[in-house]
Design an enzyme around this catalytic site. Structure first.
Site, mmCIF file in Angstrom:
data_model
loop_
_atom_site.group_PDB
_atom_site.id
_atom_site.type_symbol
_atom_site.label_atom_id
_atom_site.label_comp_id
_atom_site.label_asym_id
_atom_site.label_seq_id
_atom_site.Cartn_x
_atom_site.Cartn_y
_atom_site.Cartn_z
ATOM 1 N N ASP A 481 0.859 -1.175 0.000
ATOM 2 C CA ASP A 481 0.000 0.000 0.000
ATOM 3 C C ASP A 481 0.900 1.231 0.000
ATOM 4 O OD1 ASP A 481 -2.319 1.596 0.270
ATOM 5 O OD2 ASP A 481 -2.021 1.681 2.428
ATOM 6 N N ASP A 905 -1.489 -0.967 5.981
ATOM 7 C CA ASP A 905 -1.728 -0.412 7.308
ATOM 8 C C ASP A 905 -3.202 -0.187 7.626
ATOM 9 O OD1 ASP A 905 -1.962 1.708 5.443
ATOM 10 O OD2 ASP A 905 -1.780 3.136 7.079
ATOM 11 N N ASN A 908 -8.522 -1.377 4.378
ATOM 12 C CA ASN A 908 -8.624 -1.601 2.934
ATOM 13 C C ASN A 908 -7.497 -2.494 2.420
ATOM 14 O OD1 ASN A 908 -6.755 0.395 3.494
ATOM 15 N ND2 ASN A 908 -7.115 1.523 1.612
#
Length: 1277
Positions: A481, A905, A908
């Site tokens: 991410d 983190d 999502n």
């Protein structure tokens, strides 16, 4: 109703105030009408009582492994792995599960809603209870092939006609293994029960029978109206009804969902907002909601609310999702739409799967092969027994008669099973015990590693699973991410260009650029009483320029103080809080604040700014809001002197197109500065202004009013008027905002790239932001041959763009990909397809948008996407949904047969973390959802290189050496039995002492191999960082595979031949010094087992790279224990006490005092060890591995020092992040609406950020104005 806006605003923003009314009026035209569904009949009476405790209809989520306790304000792991008991009881009641096509619910009508059996908020992640634990746990454990095999052996050993070994040789280890595993599973499940109880018993106010009652979360039902208060977690997915804020607004923090810490704004419908906090009105509210079924789309919601015969449309702005936290809002009321497992948070949690390493899968296959090999050996010996019984056995029946009814064929049949027992050590149960101990030990190393401890947050690294350590040494693809993982999600105002002059950089006396460090003197803002104390800037010349009254500099910061949609809040005099739509805007307004232009307050018609200590109020005539097409925003203001000015900020390419021709020279200078900023990875904006004529503005406002109230072509007309006024601008300069990377991110990515690990970034951010971070991280580089961007809106367009990129990278590549089909897994039932990489010269990168990725992931295009992406050095996927993240990971897993790691983190990222072979969670201020679903967690991305290059590589190396050695020592042990069978009439007699067989794996050889497997390392951690290429053999599965297993068997076969025939030859016809015979069974057994133990210990010494005192103690201690135990068991005392159990009386002292016995031990050791040493020497000389080269080098060189911190090299880039706004439409309509200032009469407004556990409190005053440079942490190499 509220007052209407004044004439200055009405002409432009009529649509803002009537937005809800028009939306309500047009709801009936939306294509959103679900078909009417009559409520299903209630369940039969026999099922009703059984259904009540069952949460509902539901879908089931399996609860995984151990939990870590977290504070009450954090969601536990169970929040991600919820399930409903009804999934168990539904089938029992005769119900059939049906996919929900739509949801229909009625407010304050529990009987109506319960008839649909919707899931409630009760969660169940535990697997057992007191009664089911023992049978279910034993059933699960015996599903493991090895455990079932050992149970079968134990049963065989209970049959006297078959067993030549005592039952305890298998029973004791089996019970030990089952007990250890059961205790671990019980502990995990107790933690799940505690976690379930903690979440289920949280309290929330629920409107029941006309009054607010405090209810547990587990008792909340779909259709209930609940009340939330400031800093409370959102209980379920809610339709927002009303709030304490004006315009029915609420502010929520979504860090648990998407890792973003900036507040989001939600707004209730006007028709429900009028309910306010009137309990009577809320209790009589009977609206019906029809909406989409439960799904995992966090950013979309479609539905309608029917109230008093009127239908009102619902979208994502009206919904509060579970996992959010209410902020800056005293109270709000919401209607429960989805509960428990149906909430979008749970839907995004992904399917929980039991993760196993590739070595586990290989071991399963090898164990199956060993079973086949064992059956083959037993069959050969059985045939030998049948032949021997027929030809030779009849001679012995005179003095050794067979049992009644036992003939030669039956004897051979029983011999087969006897040899199954005797030769079972090829797969000892101690193998699995040792593997678990090694994994547990290596997990503790990760937990204890101080170099992965983050002192700022008091967060150590954590191995949340103990079963995947060696997989960390085989990673080929990393999926990361961006927000909160690579970046800190904190924006800082770093540099700016004003009227052609660059500010923010420091130069020494020789004109050389200086690196800014913690020791660099900071600008003193004490002259400004309203300055943010945490804002840091180092260029003193900018402050001096402003203080000297430089007109351009003052106009520059005046623009930043006026042109934005930030909401201010001032609790005390001078204590300002900015609520920005994006962190970028907060950083720019904070910069203006510190340099003397303080944004204090706003009304729909005015903006008040403190300019160098003087209070100035500007009339706000219009806000030309930002969107993704315009890429700019403007405001039209009138100063107290009556002068009209348009201030504009936006992407430099967009602004440049609208500049006056007189700005060409300044534009060239500013462009050079922008290129430098982009080279440093900063996000840039260009600023411009334009003085306006009063008469022209009035005419423009009139036309704008007409355009904004037009029925047809409204947006086009408004955009045309925006274009008309935003031209002939005068350039002021440019800003550079840093989207702060976490410390050490570029260096970590560089190290991982050298280790031949590919990193893909999967982010929900827009393309410009993702590309900019790519350049900042050195994933995208100017020297790359090309960066391909795939952004087509059709499947055909995406295919053409992918094929075009592939042909440019490799023109000679075949049209169809090369796919190898094979079979894998247990019994080779699993079909695999592997797409091979095409050879590419040079480095390329691929950037693909979310809508294009949706087409590319379809069945016909997924191989094209994979093929093109794998040819690129870097892949960045933008605006992707959580589901798409998981789909990308699954695609690579399916067709590359490579080990994957996902790191994130936020909630999502949960589905991606669960989909990958290994999931890593970043723990910090962004929330704990990713951590609670991960296998490993730590606080900073930079620790990933230590996790992989040190701990992962060592764990893989140790596990491979352990397996090779373990199979070697056990095959050698077993093959000696095989050769002995040809000399004992195939009678299944054991060659060793029975106690030696029992203790060989549990005592004599257990600790030395564990010592090697826990402490061995080829090179230390610094050399591992110095040469990341050492990691490359892991992904290629070099150290332990089927070939190395076969080599191990051949080596064992050779050693067993030496260990049997050399002692046999030396003992044959041999006499003692006193002339007595020594060639008895007991003496031969003692000699053979002593030779075996010495040889396997010598082999372990040859395999050990890194000696510690513990290793030495284990090796020599094990030999000492063997001799001590042997002399004790062969003593007269043990024979007299336990005559039948210890029959080898005096054997040890009679045999081991003979020189020829010790000569035999030395000879067998030499013959077993010398070929191994010679072979390894030749291999190192002719074909050295990367490990051999580095180990040879470290003998000559000193230990490398930790790598010094390198200042970032300045690069010039013409490619940059064009703008630094949020992803969505701005707040322009909202800030110019009069209603946002009209507050309800409040009884007593509680202090904001009251709870000290809140991350917002710990970063006072709050995130958007915290622009501090994070202290530089030491890097570890």
């Amino acid at each position: 109703m509220c007052d209407q806006p004044g004439p200055k605003i009405t002409s432009l923003f009529t649509q803002a105030l009537t937005r809800e009314a028009r939306r309500d009026h047009n709801a009936s035209f939306l294509n959103l009408k679900p078909r009417l569904v009559s409520p299903p009949s209630p369940p039969p009476p026999s099922c009703v009582s059984f259904f009540k405790p069952c949460a509902s209809k539901s879908r089931r989520h399996k609860g995984p492994g151990s939990l870590s306790s977290v504070s009450g304000l954090q969601y536990e792991e169970s929040e991600l792995k919820m399930g409903s008991v009804a999934s168990y009881c539904g089938p029992l009641c005769g119900q059939q599960q049906k996919n929900e096509e739509q949801r229909l619910l009625r407010a304050n009508d529990r009987p109506f809603n319960l008839s649909y059996h919707y899931a409630n908020n009760a969660i169940k992640t535990s697997k057992y209870n007191v009664f089911t634990f023992l049978p279910l746990n034993l059933f699960e454990q015996f599903r493991r092939l090895a455990n079932g095999y050992f149970l079968f052996l134990f049963i065989l050993q209970l049959i006297p006609q078959i067993s030549s070994l005592s039952w305890f040789t298998t029973a004791v280890p089996l019970v030990l293994v089952l007990s250890i595993t059961a205790v671990k599973d019980a502990t995990d499940d107790i933690n799940r029960h505690k976690s379930d109880k903690q979440v289920n018993n949280r309290k929330v106010s629920v409107l029941i029978d006309g009054e607010l009652q405090s209810e547990k979360w587990m008792n909340v039902q779909v259709g209930d109206v609940i009340k939330l208060e400031n800093n409370q977690f959102v209980t379920a997915d809610l339709l927002l009804l009303s709030s304490s804020e004006p315009l029915n607004l609420v502010y929520v923090e979504t860090a648990e969902l998407d890792g973003e810490t900036n507040l989001k704004v939600k707004q209730a419908l006007t028709v429900t907002g009028e309910l306010g906090d009137s309990i009577e009105a809320l209790a009589s509210f009977n609206g019906e909601v029809r909406c989409e079924p439960p799904n995992n789309r966090l950013d979309k919601f479609k539905g309608t609310l029917t109230l008093d015969g009127q239908m009102h449309s619902l979208d994502n702005d009206k919904v509060l999702l579970r996992g959010c936290t209410l902020r800056n809002t005293e109270w709000c009321f919401g209607l429960v739409i989805f509960g428990g497992p149906d909430t979008k948070l749970m839907q995004n949690s992904g399917k929980t799967t039991f993760k196993r390493t590739s070595i586990d899968h290989l071991m399963n296959v090898l164990v199956l092969c060993i079973f086949g090999f064992l059956a083959s050996m037993c069959s050969v010996l059985t045939i030998g027994n049948a032949i021997w019984e027929t030809k030779e056995g009849s001679v012995f029946t005179v003095f050794l008669p067979r049992e009644p009814g036992v003939d030669a064929p039956l004897s051979s049949f029983l011999t087969f099973w006897s040899y199954v027992i005797v030769l079972n050590t090829v797969v000892p149960i101690s193998l699995y015990v040792s593997v678990e101990i090694i994994r547990l030990g290596n997990s503790f190393y990760i937990d204890w590693d101080r170099k992965m401890y983050y002192p700022k947050c008091d967060t150590p690294a954590q191995a949340r699973t103990t079963t995947l350590n060696e997989e960390l040494g085989q990673i080929k693809y990393i999926f990361s991410d961006k927000t909160g993982t690579l970046t800190q999600n904190i924006m800082t105002f770093n540099k700016c260009s004003i009227n052609g002059k660059n500010y923010g950089e420091l130069f020494d006396f020789s004109g050389q650029r200086m690196e800014i460090t913690e020791k660099t003197p900071k600008v003193d803002f004490s002259w400004n009483q309203l300055a943010d104390p945490k804002f840091i800037f180092h260029d003193h010349s900018l402050v001096e320029t402003i203080k000297q009254g430089n007109m351009e500099a003052q106009a520059f910061f005046r623009l930043l103080a006026l042109c934005h949609t930030v909401m201010p809040e001032e609790k005390k005099e001078g204590e300002l809080y900015y609520q920005a739509q994006s962190p970028d805007e907060g950083a720019l307004v904070t910069a203006a604040r510190n340099f003397g232009f303080v944004f204090r307050s706003r009304t729909p018609e005015t903006i008040t700014v403190m300019e160098m200590g003087t209070r100035v109020t500007y009339d706000l005539l219009a806000v030309l809001d930002f969107n993704n097409v315009r890429k700019r925003m403007s405001v039209v203001v009138r100063n107290p002197e009556g002068k009209l000015t348009l201030y504009c900020k936006g992407a430099d390419t967009i602004i440049y197109e609208r500049l006056h021709s007189s700005c060409s020279k300044l534009m060239g200078t500013t462009t050079g500065h922008l290129n430098e900023y982009a080279g440093d990875g900063l996000r840039t904006l260009a600023l411009a202004y334009k003085d306006l004529d009063e008469r022209h503005v009035k005419e423009w406002m009139r036309r704008m009013h007409e355009a904004s109230t037009a029925i047809d072509g409204r947006e086009e007309k408004v955009d045309q008027l925006y274009e008309e006024i935003e031209k002939d601008l005068l350039l002021l300069g440019a800003t550079a905002v840093e989207d702060k990377l976490q410390d050490g991110v570029p260096q970590t990515i560089e190290q991982l790239a050298k280790a031949d690990i590919k990193i893909w970034v999967l982010t929900g951010d827009k393309q410009e932001t993702a590309e900019n971070i790519g350049y900042s991280c050195n994933m995208l580089r100017e020297e790359m041959k090309d960066v391909f961007v795939v952004s087509a809106n059709t499947a055909e367009g995406v295919k053409q763009e992918l094929q075009s990129a592939r042909k440019k990278m490799c023109p000679a590549a075949a049209e169809a990909p090369t796919v190898t089909k094979a079979r894998a897994g247990l019994f080779w039932l699993q079909k695999t397809e592997t797409v091979h990489d095409d050879k590419v010269e040079g480095e390329y990168a691929l950037v693909i948008n979310g809508h294009s990725l949706a087409f590319a992931l379809e069945k016909g295009l997924e191989l094209e996407l994979l093929r093109t992406a794998c040819m690129c050095q870097t892949v960045i996927c933008c605006r992707v949904t959580p589901l798409q993240k998981a789909q990308v990971v699954e695609l690579v897993k399916k067709y590359k047969q490579a080990v994957t790691l996902a790191i994130g983190d936020g909630a999502n990222d949960v589905s991606m973390i669960k989909a990958a072979h290994i999931g890593v969670g970043i723990s910090g201020q962004e929330g704990m959802q990713a951590v609670l679903s991960s296998d490993y967690s730590f606080a900073q991305f930079r620790y990933l290189q230590r996790l992989l290059l040190v701990h992962g590589r060592w764990s893989y190396l140790r596990m491979c050496k352990f397996l090779q050695y373990f199979f070697y020592k056990n095959f050698t042990f077993t093959f000696v039995h095989f050769w002995y069978a040809f000399f004992c009439g195939f009678s299944a007699q054991t060659v060793y002492d029975e106690w030696f067989i029992t203790m060989y794996n549990l005592v004599y050889t257990a600790l030395p191999v564990l010592g090697m497997s826990l402490f061995d390392q080829d090179v230390n951690d610094r050399w591992s960082f110095q040469y990341p290429q050492l990691y490359s053999p892991g992904p290629l599965n070099v150290y332990f595979n089927k070939k190395s297993f076969i080599r191990c068997m051949i080596h064992s076969c050779y050693s067993s031949l030496i260990l049997f025939f050399i002692p046999w030859a030396t003992m044959h016809d041999t006499v003692r010094d006193d002339g007595k015979d020594i060639a008895d069974y007991q003496s031969f057994a003692l000699l053979a087992q002593t030779c075996l133990l010495v040889v396997v210990n010598i082999q372990l010494c040859l395999d050990t790279y890194y000696w510690t005192a513990v290793n030495q103690f284990f090796v020599w201690g094990s030999l000492a224990v063997y001799f001590a135990t042997t002399f004790t068991m062969h003593s007269n005392g043990m024979f007299l006490i336990f005559t039948s159990i210890f029959p080898f009386i005096g054997t040890a002292r009679n045999s081991l005092n003979q020189p020829n016995v010790w000569l035999t031990i030395f000879l067998t050791t030499l013959l077993c060890s010398v070929p191994v040493i010679a072979f390894r020497f030749i291999i190192i000389q002719l074909k050295p591995t990367i490990n051999d080269k580095v180990r040879h080098k470290l003998r000559k060189e000193a230990l490398p020092a930790p790598a010094p911190r390198r200042p970032p090299t300045r690069r010039i880039s013409t490619r940059r992040s064009g703008y630094a706004f949020s992803h969505t439409q701005g707040y322009g309509d909202l800030v110019t609406s009069r209603r946002f200032l009209l507050k309800r009469p409040l009884k007593s407004r509680t202090a904001l950020f009251k709870q000290t556990e809140s991350p917002l409190v710990q970063n006072q005053p709050q995130h958007y104005r915290t622009i501090t440079e994070e202290p530089q942490q030491p890097r570890f190499h």
